[in-house]
Scaffold this motif. Structure first.
Motif, PDB file in Angstrom:
ATOM      1  N   VAL A  34       0.858  -1.099  -0.027  1.00 59.87           N
ATOM      2  CA  VAL A  34      -0.023   0.036  -0.080  1.00 59.87           C
ATOM      3  C   VAL A  34       0.940   1.367  -0.123  1.00 59.87           C
ATOM      4  O   VAL A  34       1.945   1.373   0.443  1.00 59.87           O
ATOM      5  CB  VAL A  34      -1.047   0.068   1.200  1.00 59.87           C
ATOM      6  CG1 VAL A  34      -1.835   1.355   1.217  1.00 59.87           C
ATOM      7  CG2 VAL A  34      -1.787  -1.228   1.144  1.00 59.87           C
ATOM      8  N   SER A  35       0.393   2.299  -0.685  1.00 58.86           N
ATOM      9  CA  SER A  35       1.380   3.316  -0.901  1.00 58.86           C
ATOM     10  C   SER A  35       1.337   4.188   0.353  1.00 58.86           C
ATOM     11  O   SER A  35       0.368   4.253   1.233  1.00 58.86           O
ATOM     12  CB  SER A  35       0.718   4.231  -2.077  1.00 58.86           C
ATOM     13  OG  SER A  35      -0.508   5.117  -1.592  1.00 58.86           O
ATOM     14  N   PRO A  36       2.500   4.661   0.752  1.00 56.15           N
ATOM     15  CA  PRO A  36       2.412   5.588   2.003  1.00 56.15           C
ATOM     16  C   PRO A  36       1.356   6.817   2.067  1.00 56.15           C
ATOM     17  O   PRO A  36       1.171   6.897   3.162  1.00 56.15           O
ATOM     18  CB  PRO A  36       4.088   6.393   1.839  1.00 56.15           C
ATOM     19  CG  PRO A  36       4.803   5.292   1.095  1.00 56.15           C
ATOM     20  CD  PRO A  36       3.716   4.862  -0.052  1.00 56.15           C
ATOM     21  N   LEU A  37       1.014   7.372   0.936  1.00 58.61           N
ATOM     22  CA  LEU A  37       0.096   8.277   0.834  1.00 58.61           C
ATOM     23  C   LEU A  37      -1.217   7.943   1.366  1.00 58.61           C
ATOM     24  O   LEU A  37      -1.788   8.341   2.043  1.00 58.61           O
ATOM     25  CB  LEU A  37      -0.202   8.879  -0.589  1.00 58.61           C
ATOM     26  CG  LEU A  37      -1.111   9.835  -0.758  1.00 58.61           C
ATOM     27  CD1 LEU A  37      -1.195  11.164   0.130  1.00 58.61           C
ATOM     28  CD2 LEU A  37      -1.107  10.286  -2.100  1.00 58.61           C
ATOM     29  N   MET A  38      -1.781   6.610   0.809  1.00 59.10           N
ATOM     30  CA  MET A  38      -2.941   6.041   1.276  1.00 59.10           C
ATOM     31  C   MET A  38      -2.756   5.698   2.884  1.00 59.10           C
ATOM     32  O   MET A  38      -3.868   5.640   3.589  1.00 59.10           O
ATOM     33  CB  MET A  38      -3.260   4.897   0.418  1.00 59.10           C
ATOM     34  CG  MET A  38      -4.567   4.227   0.665  1.00 59.10           C
ATOM     35  SD  MET A  38      -5.989   5.336   0.641  1.00 59.10           S
ATOM     36  CE  MET A  38      -6.012   5.833  -1.052  1.00 59.10           C
ATOM     37  N   ILE A  39      -1.774   5.013   3.083  1.00 60.66           N
ATOM     38  CA  ILE A  39      -1.519   4.649   4.516  1.00 60.66           C
ATOM     39  C   ILE A  39      -1.718   5.783   5.535  1.00 60.66           C
ATOM     40  O   ILE A  39      -2.411   5.912   6.426  1.00 60.66           O
ATOM     41  CB  ILE A  39      -0.063   4.087   4.771  1.00 60.66           C
ATOM     42  CG1 ILE A  39      -0.034   2.744   4.122  1.00 60.66           C
ATOM     43  CG2 ILE A  39       0.158   4.068   6.370  1.00 60.66           C
ATOM     44  CD1 ILE A  39       1.272   2.308   4.217  1.00 60.66           C
ATOM     45  N   GLY A  40      -1.246   6.990   4.845  1.00 53.59           N
ATOM     46  CA  GLY A  40      -1.089   8.236   5.799  1.00 53.59           C
ATOM     47  C   GLY A  40      -2.661   8.753   6.034  1.00 53.59           C
ATOM     48  O   GLY A  40      -3.127   9.117   6.936  1.00 53.59           O
ATOM     49  N   LEU A  41      -3.303   8.700   5.042  1.00 55.33           N
ATOM     50  CA  LEU A  41      -4.909   9.186   4.794  1.00 55.33           C
ATOM     51  C   LEU A  41      -5.937   8.252   5.459  1.00 55.33           C
ATOM     52  O   LEU A  41      -6.848   9.000   5.859  1.00 55.33           O
ATOM     53  CB  LEU A  41      -5.261   9.599   3.208  1.00 55.33           C
ATOM     54  CG  LEU A  41      -4.439  10.626   2.476  1.00 55.33           C
ATOM     55  CD1 LEU A  41      -4.818  10.708   1.163  1.00 55.33           C
ATOM     56  CD2 LEU A  41      -4.329  11.928   3.006  1.00 55.33           C
ATOM     57  N   THR A  42      -5.515   7.083   5.517  1.00 50.46           N
ATOM     58  CA  THR A  42      -6.527   6.242   6.384  1.00 50.46           C
ATOM     59  C   THR A  42      -6.209   5.601   7.433  1.00 50.46           C
ATOM     60  O   THR A  42      -6.445   6.099   8.478  1.00 50.46           O
ATOM     61  CB  THR A  42      -6.749   5.035   5.182  1.00 50.46           C
ATOM     62  OG1 THR A  42      -5.664   4.384   4.718  1.00 50.46           O
ATOM     63  CG2 THR A  42      -7.423   5.590   3.802  1.00 50.46           C
ATOM     64  N   LEU A  43      -5.205   4.749   7.455  1.00 49.93           N
ATOM     65  CA  LEU A  43      -4.523   4.069   8.597  1.00 49.93           C
ATOM     66  C   LEU A  43      -4.224   5.088   9.938  1.00 49.93           C
ATOM     67  O   LEU A  43      -4.675   5.066  10.851  1.00 49.93           O
ATOM     68  CB  LEU A  43      -3.393   3.178   8.594  1.00 49.93           C
ATOM     69  CG  LEU A  43      -3.890   1.783   7.402  1.00 49.93           C
ATOM     70  CD1 LEU A  43      -2.796   1.120   7.302  1.00 49.93           C
ATOM     71  CD2 LEU A  43      -5.057   1.192   8.135  1.00 49.93           C
ATOM     72  N   VAL A  44      -3.275   5.882   9.298  1.00 50.20           N
ATOM     73  CA  VAL A  44      -2.875   6.988  10.553  1.00 50.20           C
ATOM     74  C   VAL A  44      -3.839   8.088  10.806  1.00 50.20           C
ATOM     75  O   VAL A  44      -3.809   8.476  12.058  1.00 50.20           O
ATOM     76  CB  VAL A  44      -1.521   7.684   9.729  1.00 50.20           C
ATOM     77  CG1 VAL A  44      -1.152   8.785  10.843  1.00 50.20           C
ATOM     78  CG2 VAL A  44      -0.463   6.770   9.538  1.00 50.20           C
ATOM     79  N   GLY A  45      -4.662   8.433   9.821  1.00 58.92           N
ATOM     80  CA  GLY A  45      -5.766   9.550   9.773  1.00 58.92           C
ATOM     81  C   GLY A  45      -6.786   9.033  11.086  1.00 58.92           C
ATOM     82  O   GLY A  45      -6.970   9.549  11.956  1.00 58.92           O
ATOM     83  N   PHE A  46      -7.208   7.500  10.787  1.00 59.96           N
ATOM     84  CA  PHE A  46      -8.094   6.790  11.748  1.00 59.96           C
ATOM     85  C   PHE A  46      -7.468   6.476  12.914  1.00 59.96           C
ATOM     86  O   PHE A  46      -8.269   6.539  14.177  1.00 59.96           O
ATOM     87  CB  PHE A  46      -8.756   5.599  10.918  1.00 59.96           C
ATOM     88  CG  PHE A  46      -9.973   5.945  10.190  1.00 59.96           C
ATOM     89  CD1 PHE A  46     -11.088   6.531  10.731  1.00 59.96           C
ATOM     90  CD2 PHE A  46      -9.919   6.117   8.825  1.00 59.96           C
ATOM     91  CE1 PHE A  46     -12.171   7.095  10.053  1.00 59.96           C
ATOM     92  CE2 PHE A  46     -10.984   6.441   8.021  1.00 59.96           C
ATOM     93  CZ  PHE A  46     -12.231   6.646   8.811  1.00 59.96           C
ATOM     94  N   GLY A  47      -6.250   6.119  12.769  1.00 60.42           N
ATOM     95  CA  GLY A  47      -5.494   5.346  14.114  1.00 60.42           C
ATOM     96  C   GLY A  47      -5.091   6.577  15.254  1.00 60.42           C
ATOM     97  O   GLY A  47      -5.430   6.449  16.241  1.00 60.42           O
TER      98      GLY A  47
END
Length: 331
Positions: A34-47
């Protein structure tokens, strides 16, 4: 266990559990490509919003709407008045005009949407689904925006960036995500599972302690939710914003606050309505949601004046928060 210790332990478990969950989920996503951008916008954002999410859902399931809704509304108020005010006191915030027109206006619009729900509806599954759909649309927009050759960073991106700034290089993103050993998948899965267990336990303890505190003090649960619970679950945002301001990345602190407020209403409000529909208590619907909307609009005014939030505005924001707390608590 004494009620204050119950609340403190709940908050500690929420923060630690959320941290472990994000670490594990990020590493698993990286190993899956998974791209770092998508990780940041979803997993990190929700986490990073996990403490608020779990607390509001568990409070709603426990029949404590004052804590469930008060946590959302109070977190948004604290994010602007307390956290952004403190960040501006540390280092003045330069405000990009495009970011204000986009994320600042969206933050005010989501507050207005919650006011509208409080006026004539309830936080039911229809509202929850609509809020989550709105968040999905915003993340899709942020994804497209960040992929431009010269992106104008969105609040969703800066929320993730603020979280990563408080972690030493390599602690969140290993140098080689495919490396064996302790950096491998088993440990990452363990982080996720332990993190989930801790946030669930922490949320339960916090809700139990908050309701017990309200009973012992003879005050409405909504007061505890709007103040003690809201500030406690907003501690990750407080830490990341202060660190960003100390590093003179105050624009990231602004994006972190705006992104958190958008996630709070659309993500946490949406998930709470979808999983555990709840009423919006009359005292919150009659006053505090309007305070939330008013401070969102005040932020637009401060930010538009000279495209800067200086130390004087920061001090005024914090003074407003002190006044809000004094007004909320009975004499």
């Amino acid at each position: 266990m004494p009620t204050p210790l119950l609340i403190l332990l709940g908050l500690i478990l929420l923060v630690v559990g959320g941290e472990l969950f994000v670490r594990g989920a990020v590493r698993i996503a990286e190993r899956l490509g998974v791209s770092p951008l998508m990780i940041g916008l979803t997993l990190v954002g929700f986490g990073t919003s996990m403490p608020e999410l779990v607390t509001s859902v568990q409070a709603s399931l426990a029949g404590a709407p004052g804590i469930a809704v008060g946590n959302i509304v109070g977190s948004n108020i604290a994010n602007i008045l307390l956290i952004l005010g403190l960040s501006a006191l540390i280092f003045p915030i330069a405000v990009p005009s495009a970011a204000l027109r986009r994320d600042g206006v969206l933050g005010a619009a989501t507050s207005a949407a919650l006011v509208a729900v409080a006026l004539g509806w309830t936080l039911d599954r229809w509202v929850g689904a609509a809020f989550l759909a709105g968040l999905a649309a915003y993340i899709a927009y942020a994804w497209r925006q960040e992929r431009l050759p010269t992106p104008d960073h969105t609040a969703a991106f800066e929320k993730a960036q603020a979280f990563e700034e408080v972690h030493p290089p390599g602690s969140l993103h290993p140098a080689d995500p495919a490396a064996p050993g302790w950096r491998g998948t088993p440990l990452s899965v363990g982080f996720v599972l332990v993190g989930l267990v801790l946030v669930v336990l922490g949320g339960g303890l916090l809700v139990e302690g908050a309701t017990a505190l309200a009973r012992s003090l003879g005050v409405a649960e909504s007061i505890i939710g709007l103040t003690i619970v809201a500030v406690g679950t907003s501690m990750p945002e407080l830490v990341t914003s202060v660190v960003a301001a100390l590093r003179r990345h105050a624009d990231v602190a602004l994006g972190n606050v705006l992104g958190s407020n958008i996630y709070n209403v659309l993500g946490i409000g949406g998930a709470t309505g979808l999983i555990a529909p709840t009423v919006i208590p009359a005292d919150i619907a009659g006053f505090d949601v309007y305070v939330m909307l008013a401070v969102s609009l005040l932020l637009l005014v401060f930010a538009r004046t000279g495209w800067r939030i200086g130390r004087r505005e920061g001090a005024l924001l914090m003074a407003c928060y002190a006044g809000y707390i004094a007004w909320s608590w009975p004499a």
